[in-house]
Design a protein around this motif. Structure first.
Motif, PDB file in Angstrom:
ATOM      1  N   ARG A  34       0.820  -1.224   0.000  1.00 28.51           N
ATOM      2  CA  ARG A  34       0.000   0.000   0.000  1.00 28.51           C
ATOM      3  C   ARG A  34       0.850   1.270   0.000  1.00 28.51           C
ATOM      4  O   ARG A  34       0.379   2.324  -0.368  1.00 28.51           O
ATOM      5  N   TRP A  35       2.087   1.152   0.458  1.00 31.35           N
ATOM      6  CA  TRP A  35       2.974   2.298   0.529  1.00 31.35           C
ATOM      7  C   TRP A  35       3.560   2.559  -0.849  1.00 31.35           C
ATOM      8  O   TRP A  35       3.920   1.655  -1.568  1.00 31.35           O
ATOM      9  N   ARG A  36       3.692   3.811  -1.219  1.00 31.87           N
ATOM     10  CA  ARG A  36       4.280   4.189  -2.509  1.00 31.87           C
ATOM     11  C   ARG A  36       5.766   4.498  -2.372  1.00 31.87           C
ATOM     12  O   ARG A  36       6.446   4.744  -3.356  1.00 31.87           O
ATOM     13  N   GLU A  37       6.259   4.536  -1.149  1.00 30.23           N
ATOM     14  CA  GLU A  37       7.674   4.795  -0.861  1.00 30.23           C
ATOM     15  C   GLU A  37       8.174   3.696   0.072  1.00 30.23           C
ATOM     16  O   GLU A  37       7.388   2.886   0.548  1.00 30.23           O
ATOM     17  N   ALA A  38       9.456   3.733   0.372  1.00 28.52           N
ATOM     18  CA  ALA A  38      10.010   2.763   1.318  1.00 28.52           C
ATOM     19  C   ALA A  38       9.389   2.966   2.696  1.00 28.52           C
ATOM     20  O   ALA A  38       9.081   4.091   3.097  1.00 28.52           O
ATOM     21  N   VAL A  39       9.202   1.863   3.408  1.00 30.95           N
ATOM     22  CA  VAL A  39       8.660   1.903   4.768  1.00 30.95           C
ATOM     23  C   VAL A  39       9.407   0.864   5.605  1.00 30.95           C
ATOM     24  O   VAL A  39       9.736  -0.215   5.118  1.00 30.95           O
ATOM     25  N   ALA A  40       9.688   1.221   6.848  1.00 31.05           N
ATOM     26  CA  ALA A  40      10.381   0.314   7.766  1.00 31.05           C
ATOM     27  C   ALA A  40       9.389  -0.211   8.800  1.00 31.05           C
ATOM     28  O   ALA A  40       8.637   0.560   9.392  1.00 31.05           O
ATOM     29  N   LEU A  80      16.412  -5.445  17.952  1.00 27.46           N
ATOM     30  CA  LEU A  80      15.356  -4.921  17.090  1.00 27.46           C
ATOM     31  C   LEU A  80      15.538  -5.477  15.696  1.00 27.46           C
ATOM     32  O   LEU A  80      16.657  -5.572  15.204  1.00 27.46           O
ATOM     33  N   SER A  81      14.446  -5.829  15.073  1.00 22.63           N
ATOM     34  CA  SER A  81      14.465  -6.256  13.683  1.00 22.63           C
ATOM     35  C   SER A  81      13.733  -5.213  12.861  1.00 22.63           C
ATOM     36  O   SER A  81      12.624  -4.820  13.201  1.00 22.63           O
ATOM     37  N   LEU A  82      14.390  -4.781  11.823  1.00 20.43           N
ATOM     38  CA  LEU A  82      13.795  -3.798  10.922  1.00 20.43           C
ATOM     39  C   LEU A  82      13.658  -4.449   9.551  1.00 20.43           C
ATOM     40  O   LEU A  82      14.629  -4.984   9.022  1.00 20.43           O
ATOM     41  N   ASP A  83      12.469  -4.428   9.029  1.00 18.38           N
ATOM     42  CA  ASP A  83      12.224  -4.881   7.659  1.00 18.38           C
ATOM     43  C   ASP A  83      11.906  -3.637   6.851  1.00 18.38           C
ATOM     44  O   ASP A  83      10.902  -2.966   7.122  1.00 18.38           O
ATOM     45  N   ILE A  84      12.756  -3.318   5.897  1.00 17.83           N
ATOM     46  CA  ILE A  84      12.522  -2.163   5.039  1.00 17.83           C
ATOM     47  C   ILE A  84      11.937  -2.686   3.729  1.00 17.83           C
ATOM     48  O   ILE A  84      12.528  -3.538   3.076  1.00 17.83           O
ATOM     49  N   PHE A  85      10.755  -2.196   3.410  1.00 15.85           N
ATOM     50  CA  PHE A  85      10.058  -2.596   2.191  1.00 15.85           C
ATOM     51  C   PHE A  85      10.011  -1.425   1.222  1.00 15.85           C
ATOM     52  O   PHE A  85       9.856  -0.272   1.651  1.00 15.85           O
ATOM     53  N   ALA A  86      10.112  -1.703  -0.054  1.00 19.11           N
ATOM     54  CA  ALA A  86       9.948  -0.679  -1.094  1.00 19.11           C
ATOM     55  C   ALA A  86       9.162  -1.308  -2.249  1.00 19.11           C
ATOM     56  O   ALA A  86       9.375  -2.475  -2.583  1.00 19.11           O
ATOM     57  N   ASP A  89       8.055  -0.393  -8.256  1.00 19.52           N
ATOM     58  CA  ASP A  89       8.349   0.774  -9.099  1.00 19.52           C
ATOM     59  C   ASP A  89       9.360   1.728  -8.476  1.00 19.52           C
ATOM     60  O   ASP A  89       9.983   2.515  -9.168  1.00 19.52           O
ATOM     61  N   ALA A  90       9.559   1.670  -7.150  1.00 21.83           N
ATOM     62  CA  ALA A  90      10.575   2.505  -6.504  1.00 21.83           C
ATOM     63  C   ALA A  90      11.961   1.894  -6.680  1.00 21.83           C
ATOM     64  O   ALA A  90      12.966   2.605  -6.646  1.00 21.83           O
ATOM     65  N   GLY A  91      12.021   0.579  -6.829  1.00 22.38           N
ATOM     66  CA  GLY A  91      13.284  -0.105  -7.078  1.00 22.38           C
ATOM     67  C   GLY A  91      14.043  -0.477  -5.819  1.00 22.38           C
ATOM     68  O   GLY A  91      13.740  -0.006  -4.714  1.00 22.38           O
ATOM     69  N   ALA A  92      15.035  -1.317  -6.014  1.00 22.11           N
ATOM     70  CA  ALA A  92      15.876  -1.779  -4.910  1.00 22.11           C
ATOM     71  C   ALA A  92      16.633  -0.622  -4.265  1.00 22.11           C
ATOM     72  O   ALA A  92      16.909  -0.634  -3.068  1.00 22.11           O
ATOM     73  N   SER A  93      16.952   0.385  -5.058  1.00 21.93           N
ATOM     74  CA  SER A  93      17.717   1.519  -4.512  1.00 21.93           C
ATOM     75  C   SER A  93      16.931   2.262  -3.441  1.00 21.93           C
ATOM     76  O   SER A  93      17.517   2.761  -2.479  1.00 21.93           O
ATOM     77  N   ALA A  94      15.612   2.343  -3.566  1.00 21.03           N
ATOM     78  CA  ALA A  94      14.797   3.012  -2.541  1.00 21.03           C
ATOM     79  C   ALA A  94      14.893   2.264  -1.225  1.00 21.03           C
ATOM     80  O   ALA A  94      14.984   2.870  -0.150  1.00 21.03           O
ATOM     81  N   CYS A  95      14.898   0.952  -1.313  1.00 17.75           N
ATOM     82  CA  CYS A  95      15.036   0.107  -0.125  1.00 17.75           C
ATOM     83  C   CYS A  95      16.409   0.322   0.511  1.00 17.75           C
ATOM     84  O   CYS A  95      16.528   0.525   1.718  1.00 17.75           O
ATOM     85  N   GLN A  96      17.432   0.288  -0.296  1.00 14.79           N
ATOM     86  CA  GLN A  96      18.798   0.427   0.199  1.00 14.79           C
ATOM     87  C   GLN A  96      19.046   1.821   0.780  1.00 14.79           C
ATOM     88  O   GLN A  96      19.680   1.965   1.827  1.00 14.79           O
ATOM     89  N   GLU A  97      18.538   2.866   0.129  1.00 14.23           N
ATOM     90  CA  GLU A  97      18.716   4.232   0.649  1.00 14.23           C
ATOM     91  C   GLU A  97      18.036   4.394   2.003  1.00 14.23           C
ATOM     92  O   GLU A  97      18.602   5.005   2.920  1.00 14.23           O
ATOM     93  N   TYR A 133      10.474  -5.023  -2.727  1.00  7.55           N
ATOM     94  CA  TYR A 133      11.862  -5.215  -2.319  1.00  7.55           C
ATOM     95  C   TYR A 133      11.885  -5.187  -0.803  1.00  7.55           C
ATOM     96  O   TYR A 133      11.113  -4.459  -0.167  1.00  7.55           O
ATOM     97  N   ARG A 134      12.791  -5.979  -0.217  1.00  9.34           N
ATOM     98  CA  ARG A 134      12.917  -5.991   1.238  1.00  9.34           C
ATOM     99  C   ARG A 134      14.386  -6.084   1.615  1.00  9.34           C
ATOM    100  O   ARG A 134      15.160  -6.817   1.004  1.00  9.34           O
ATOM    101  N   GLN A 135      14.747  -5.333   2.648  1.00 12.10           N
ATOM    102  CA  GLN A 135      16.071  -5.452   3.250  1.00 12.10           C
ATOM    103  C   GLN A 135      15.875  -5.540   4.751  1.00 12.10           C
ATOM    104  O   GLN A 135      15.098  -4.781   5.333  1.00 12.10           O
ATOM    105  N   LYS A 136      16.596  -6.477   5.382  1.00 15.09           N
ATOM    106  CA  LYS A 136      16.496  -6.671   6.827  1.00 15.09           C
ATOM    107  C   LYS A 136      17.703  -6.052   7.521  1.00 15.09           C
ATOM    108  O   LYS A 136      18.820  -6.160   7.029  1.00 15.09           O
ATOM    109  N   ILE A 137      17.429  -5.431   8.652  1.00 11.76           N
ATOM    110  CA  ILE A 137      18.480  -4.895   9.517  1.00 11.76           C
ATOM    111  C   ILE A 137      18.174  -5.388  10.921  1.00 11.76           C
ATOM    112  O   ILE A 137      17.019  -5.398  11.343  1.00 11.76           O
ATOM    113  N   SER A 138      19.209  -5.788  11.644  1.00 12.58           N
ATOM    114  CA  SER A 138      19.022  -6.096  13.058  1.00 12.58           C
ATOM    115  C   SER A 138      19.964  -5.210  13.857  1.00 12.58           C
ATOM    116  O   SER A 138      21.064  -4.882  13.414  1.00 12.58           O
ATOM    117  N   CYS A 139      19.506  -4.814  15.031  1.00 11.85           N
ATOM    118  CA  CYS A 139      20.282  -3.916  15.885  1.00 11.85           C
ATOM    119  C   CYS A 139      20.187  -4.397  17.326  1.00 11.85           C
ATOM    120  O   CYS A 139      19.092  -4.502  17.880  1.00 11.85           O
TER     121      CYS A 139
END
Length: 166
Positions: A34-40, A80-86, A89-97, A133-139
């Motif tokens: 539902r998000w048009r931009e990256a969301v964590a 903490l687990s962070l799942d960044i979704f993009a 159409d925003a592309g993998a770069s939006a997720c990575q940024e 697209y998804r990128q995981k971060i743990s902290c």
């Protein structure tokens, strides 16, 4: 109980929103489209506690009314687990940024006031079924989980997550 750990997740999500990245507390990947931009999505994946003192007794504190209350607690390591979704159409770069922005924010400002001990980021992947697209971060971070006894001395109340950024 007052949901101290949930409060921490909400504080972290707000910290990320202040840094300019959409953030929510835990979300299914099926809702991320539902998000048009990256969301964590911020979730707590691990809590490891160590004894804080004899029978977890930390001492006596005065509350807002000047009444002394016994304080109990444990040192904890939180992950903490962070799942960044993009969206596609925003592309993998939006997720990575977005992931890089969050990583810098955690390193420089901590985790809602707690020291970040370790940060790990995974590779960006494409979830074909969701079209995201998804990128995981743990902290990992250190904190104290504290509580006071109620007036009757029988139940713990006023749970808090405490720590200090140094």
């Amino acid at each position: 109980m007052n949901g101290a750990l949930n409060g921490l997740r909400q504080a972290v999500a707000e910290q990320f929103r202040q840094a300019g990245v959409n953030a929510v507390t835990a979300m299914e990947s099926t809702r991320a489209f539902r998000w048009r931009e990256a969301v964590a999505a911020v979730s707590l994946s691990k809590v490891v506690c160590a004894p804080g003192g004899f029978k977890d007794y930390l001492g006596v504190v005065r509350d807002g009314d000047g009444v002394e209350r016994e304080l109990y607690g444990r040192e904890a390591e939180l992950t903490l687990s962070l799942d960044i979704f993009a969206p596609r159409d925003a592309g993998a770069s939006a997720c990575q940024e977005a992931a890089e922005t969050l990583a810098e924010n955690l390193v420089c400002h901590g985790v809602a006031g707690l020291n970040a001990l370790e940060l790990q980021a995974g590779q960006v992947e494409f979830l074909e079924q969701e079209g995201l697209y998804r990128q995981k971060i743990s902290c990992r971070c250190k904190a104290w989980l504290t509580a006071r006894l109620d007036d009757g001395g029988g139940a713990y109340v006023d749970f808090e997550v405490k720590g200090r950024l140094r």
